[in-house]
Design an enzyme around this catalytic site. Structure first.
Site, PDB file in Angstrom:
ATOM      1  N   SER A 169      65.031  21.466  31.403  1.00 46.25           N
ATOM      2  CA  SER A 169      64.587  22.718  30.788  1.00 46.25           C
ATOM      3  C   SER A 169      63.074  22.799  30.644  1.00 46.25           C
ATOM      4  CB  SER A 169      65.235  22.878  29.415  1.00 46.25           C
ATOM      5  OG  SER A 169      64.930  21.763  28.589  1.00 46.25           O
TER       6      SER A 169
ATOM      7  N   VAL B  72      60.828  16.530  38.068  1.00 41.79           N
ATOM      8  CA  VAL B  72      60.205  15.273  38.502  1.00 41.79           C
ATOM      9  C   VAL B  72      60.241  15.174  40.023  1.00 41.79           C
ATOM     10  CG1 VAL B  72      60.289  12.756  38.353  1.00 41.79           C
ATOM     11  CG2 VAL B  72      60.897  14.154  36.355  1.00 41.79           C
TER      12      VAL B  72
ATOM     13  N   LYS C 168      55.956  14.118  36.823  1.00 38.50           N
ATOM     14  CA  LYS C 168      56.646  15.121  36.014  1.00 38.50           C
ATOM     15  C   LYS C 168      55.741  16.329  35.830  1.00 38.50           C
ATOM     16  CE  LYS C 168      59.476  15.333  31.812  1.00 38.50           C
ATOM     17  NZ  LYS C 168      60.001  14.512  30.696  1.00 38.50           N
TER      18      LYS C 168
ATOM     19  N   ASP D  96      67.030   9.846  23.461  1.00 35.42           N
ATOM     20  CA  ASP D  96      67.714  10.668  24.477  1.00 35.42           C
ATOM     21  C   ASP D  96      68.419   9.724  25.452  1.00 35.42           C
ATOM     22  OD1 ASP D  96      68.589  12.911  25.772  1.00 35.42           O
ATOM     23  OD2 ASP D  96      66.711  13.316  26.815  1.00 35.42           O
TER      24      ASP D  96
END
Length: 505
Positions: free
Chosen positions: A138, A142, A156, A291
């Protein structure tokens, strides 16, 4: 007036998106949503057809709807997944399935961003650059590239216009949060305005890739002594606000279990290492990768684990770490009274609540599951039930602990994906015992005191001066008396510190 009309128009678009996925009914489960709102939105969108083959769970439908509506809504869904106090546990569990994945944006836009941020042409920085991204989420995507000096790197790049898109969408949610807080009595306790403000702060931080690079560097420093785990090195010369470049990691994603087996990796050892690494980050350093989905962990050919994507990180104070260690260890020992007392000692549960009743509530949570086989007891889910129960005892929400609990569930999920028979309590116990020994033993407490003593002594004269000034303003006749007491206290403190130092030599 114009701003309100604009928000109403966007709200209608949100309602249409929820209707398509049958997710409007999920709103009725959220305490901060005015009771009449779900029915009104259903009436206004009755003509919108629903998609076929939708899951039954309201939380999973909500996750699908948010994913379809774009970047801001994905981030909101991920945030709400960590806040069962706001949306309820069933919705939070459904939102945990939300995948942060979007179609890639054109290479031309990526090139323009890189050249604007780093200066010159893309070819000035990279001898090769793959136009097709290896991942698109979102916030950014990459690309794999090779630097001019021959190093393979991951680049990125932020999505073009992403900040403006987030600002517009978050303005709607700030408006809705204000309405809820002003009109729904329960919303006052849950503070939706503050929640949206925190989300905005978090998202803005994610959109500065220099901060993500800094997070990666900090985690790398913390984990430098951990065998079999590493963080790719940041290329600071090719990193800016909208571009982050770091070392490329070759290997197999942890989600591909069959490939790991085919490559000959020891899944049992990998499973235990992931759980222990997560606990070490959370307990020893108070800074953890928050994450932990399977795509963000890579197993290298020699068996080492590489972590990527540091946009979401969690931080715990020593106070929070002590609380976590003691309650987990208390559950392992089935000492529910101690777990209850830790909550009161930490100040999380008000002193006017009953320790005995809280102890009984803890027993009701733990006893039904503690006799199950250890591989069926989830520490993350146990914490989730604990936090749900503490709401009944007026425990204020601790967002940092909710993020930790969500991350713990993710770490457990990965460990059990690799080894369904993993004993999470057996894996966790040495880490918890080691932390408690290093931080809560009498020797550790004395060491902490001695470490803080120079700063305390440095600040003591200023504190004495302020106290004497206050006393002089209110009761001048007792100045000498207090001064002598304070002086004696300071000398006594210094003498005690020197004595402790001599005893430890």
């Amino acid at each position: 007036m114009i701003a309100s009309l604009r928000h109403l128009f966007r709200l209608y678009g949100l309602a249409v998106g929820l209707r398509r996925y049958g997710a409007l009914r999920a709103l009725a489960q959220i305490e901060t949503v005015p009771p009449a709102a779900p029915g009104l939105l259903r009436a206004l969108t009755f003509f919108i057809p629903r998609r076929r083959g939708l899951p039954d769970a309201a939380g999973e439908r909500l996750a699908l709807a948010l994913a379809a509506m774009g970047p801001t809504y994905i981030k909101i869904g991920q945030t709400l997944a960590t806040r069962p106090d706001l949306v309820g546990r069933p919705l939070a569990e459904g939102l945990a399935t939300l995948q942060d994945s979007l179609p890639p944006f054109p290479f031309k836009a990526a090139r323009a961003t890189i050249e604007a941020e780093l200066g010159g042409k893309l070819e000035d920085h990279f001898s090769a650059f793959e136009e097709t991204p290896v991942a698109a989420a979102s916030i950014a995507q990459v690309h794999k590239a090779i630097t001019k000096d021959g190093r393979t790197v991951a680049v990125k790049v932020l999505r073009p216009g992403i900040e403006a898109r987030f600002s517009k969408d978050l303005a709607l949610f700030s408006w809705l949060a204000g309405i809820a807080e002003a009109n729904v009595p329960k919303a006052t306790r849950l503070r939706p305005v503050a929640v949206v403000a925190k989300l905005k702060e978090t998202v803005l931080r994610e959109m500065d890739l220099r901060l993500e690079a800094s997070a990666a560097a900090e985690l790398a420093d913390n984990m430098a002594g951990e065998d079999g785990y590493r963080v790719p090195q940041i290329d600071w010369d090719r990193t800016s606000r909208s571009v982050m470049t770091q070392e490329w990691a070759d290997g197999i994603r942890l989600g591909d279990r069959d490939a790991l087996v085919a490559a000959g990796h020891d899944l049992e050892a990998l499973s235990a290492r992931i759980a222990q690494i997560f606990l070490r980050q959370a307990m020893h350093d108070g800074y953890f990768h928050a994450d932990l989905h399977q795509g963000n962990l890579i197993v290298e050919p020699h068996g080492g684990i590489v972590a990527v994507d540091f946009g979401i990180m969690g931080r715990l104070s020593k106070h929070d770490r002590r609380f976590l260690a003691e309650i987990l260890y208390g559950f392992i020992a089935r000492d529910y009274r101690r777990v209850a007392e830790v909550h009161f000692d930490a100040g999380y549960v008000p002193a006017n609540q009953s320790v005995e009743e809280f102890t009984q509530a803890l027993r009701a949570i733990a006893d039904p599951i503690m006799d199950l086989p250890v591989e069926k007891i989830s520490a993350g889910k146990l914490l989730a039930q604990l936090f749900a129960t503490t709401e009944r005892f007026s425990m204020q929400t601790q967002p940092q602990l909710l993020l930790l609990q969500r991350s713990m569930v993710m770490a457990e999920g990965i460990a059990m994906h690799l080894n369904p028979q993993v004993n999470m309590w057996q894996v966790s116990k040495p880490v918890l015992e080691g932390w408690m020994r290093d931080n809560l033993s009498p020797e550790a407490r004395i060491a902490d005191f001695l470490k803080s003593l120079p700063r305390l002594m440095e600040r003591l004269p200023d504190r004495i001066d302020r106290l004497l000034a206050e006393k002089q303003a209110t009761a001048p006749t007792v100045i000498v008396k207090h001064e002598s007491r304070l002086g004696a206290f300071a000398l006594g403190l210094l003498a005690g510190a020197i004595l402790l130092k001599l005893l430890l030599l």
